[in-house]
Design a protein around this motif. Sequence first.
Motif, PDB file in Angstrom:
ATOM      1  N   SER A 120      10.068  18.432   0.950  1.00 16.89           N
ATOM      2  CA  SER A 120       9.263  17.213   1.029  1.00 16.89           C
ATOM      3  C   SER A 120      10.159  16.146   1.643  1.00 16.89           C
ATOM      4  O   SER A 120      10.708  15.284   0.947  1.00 16.89           O
ATOM      5  CB  SER A 120       8.770  16.801  -0.368  1.00 16.89           C
ATOM      6  OG  SER A 120       7.997  15.628  -0.292  1.00 16.89           O
ATOM      7  N   LEU A 141       5.547  20.037   1.736  1.00 19.49           N
ATOM      8  CA  LEU A 141       4.583  19.046   1.266  1.00 19.49           C
ATOM      9  C   LEU A 141       4.498  17.952   2.318  1.00 19.49           C
ATOM     10  O   LEU A 141       5.514  17.364   2.693  1.00 19.49           O
ATOM     11  CB  LEU A 141       5.020  18.447  -0.070  1.00 19.49           C
ATOM     12  CG  LEU A 141       5.244  19.425  -1.220  1.00 19.49           C
ATOM     13  CD1 LEU A 141       5.637  18.668  -2.479  1.00 19.49           C
ATOM     14  CD2 LEU A 141       4.015  20.275  -1.466  1.00 19.49           C
ATOM     15  N   LYS A 143       2.007  14.863   2.649  1.00 19.06           N
ATOM     16  CA  LYS A 143       0.853  14.118   2.135  1.00 19.06           C
ATOM     17  C   LYS A 143       0.189  13.303   3.251  1.00 19.06           C
ATOM     18  O   LYS A 143       0.850  12.787   4.152  1.00 19.06           O
ATOM     19  CB  LYS A 143       1.301  13.173   1.014  1.00 19.06           C
ATOM     20  CG  LYS A 143       1.875  13.878  -0.220  1.00 19.06           C
ATOM     21  CD  LYS A 143       0.796  14.500  -1.055  1.00 19.06           C
ATOM     22  CE  LYS A 143      -0.020  13.467  -1.792  1.00 19.06           C
ATOM     23  NZ  LYS A 143       0.749  12.695  -2.784  1.00 19.06           N
ATOM     24  N   GLY A 179       1.235  22.082   1.437  1.00 20.55           N
ATOM     25  CA  GLY A 179       0.625  21.211   0.444  1.00 20.55           C
ATOM     26  C   GLY A 179       0.397  19.832   1.027  1.00 20.55           C
ATOM     27  O   GLY A 179       1.213  19.334   1.803  1.00 20.55           O
TER      28      GLY A 179
END
Length: 332
Positions: A120, A141, A143, A179
């Motif tokens: 991330s 990840l 977002k 993700g």
Amino acid sequence: MNTPDILTALTGADDASLFALADETRRRVFGKAVYIRAIVEFSNVCDKHCRYCGLRADNRRLNRYRMRADDILAAADAAVAEGAGTVVLQSGDDFSYSAELVGELIREIKERHDVAVTLSLGDRSLDEYVYWRACGADRCLMKLETTDRHLYKQLRRGEDFGARLHRVEELRRMGYEIGSGVIAGLPGTTPMDALRDILFLTDLGLDMIAVGPFVPNPDTPLSGMTPGSVDLSFRMTALLRILNPEANIPATSALDALRPGSRALALTRGCNVLMPSLTPADYRGDYTIYPGKNAGSTEGAASLAPARKAIEENGFVPSASKGFSPRRSHVR
């Protein structure tokens, strides 16, 4: 569920039935297992200017830190010893860590332990992510925070939503398990925005989907805004579980930041992952994306014991599995 059903559920028309269906769906796919992913937040330095985030480069009140490689590896060792099946290497967009150094950390963790490694690290170059995949990284990840392109540009100071989405798709092509997720209840948003977020995330076919409520940070331009709704976050994750039965869905720390105990409750409403911080105590309290980010874990030695206790008290079983999504959209 059709679009009117989703919108009705978002208004709280029948939470009991919604949460029961989400729990039933979650148990059908994952049984009683809850995957524990230990996060090592190794730097809070960031070159971004996101209006909602306490790590933003403009925040002069934050005590900045960077962990040394040996300390990062020690934290990863401790996470595995505690029973984590995944180590998440997380930081702000901090380019002081070279691609080679991050690659060495990935290789060393994988050589020492039979665990998954999740990255991330933000908007590093695609070439770097190709290299890190070759070093053994399993997941990324990335977002979105919102699927509204105008709001995205506003919140992230002119950045392009299309470029972010392209990065998600490219990472998927590299073989990463992907993700992503959004913030529930951002200022000015409505249930229709939540509906669009749910449908957009579902269409992406993600391996992991995260939704947490907006928590205003006093050191950001959104400091005076109304916090997001914990209940809306519950409803969004429950709906995402029903629409994405095989996705891993974490109970986010933002829930506890607004309403203590909500993260554990989310496990009974469709969530199947906990991601506690295993960042050393000297640094944990300074990783303040929002107030309460690491609430209850800023003193003493890092431990997964509270996460295991919350899992067991809600009738589930802590799992040391790597916890790959049954969707298998990545290449292992």
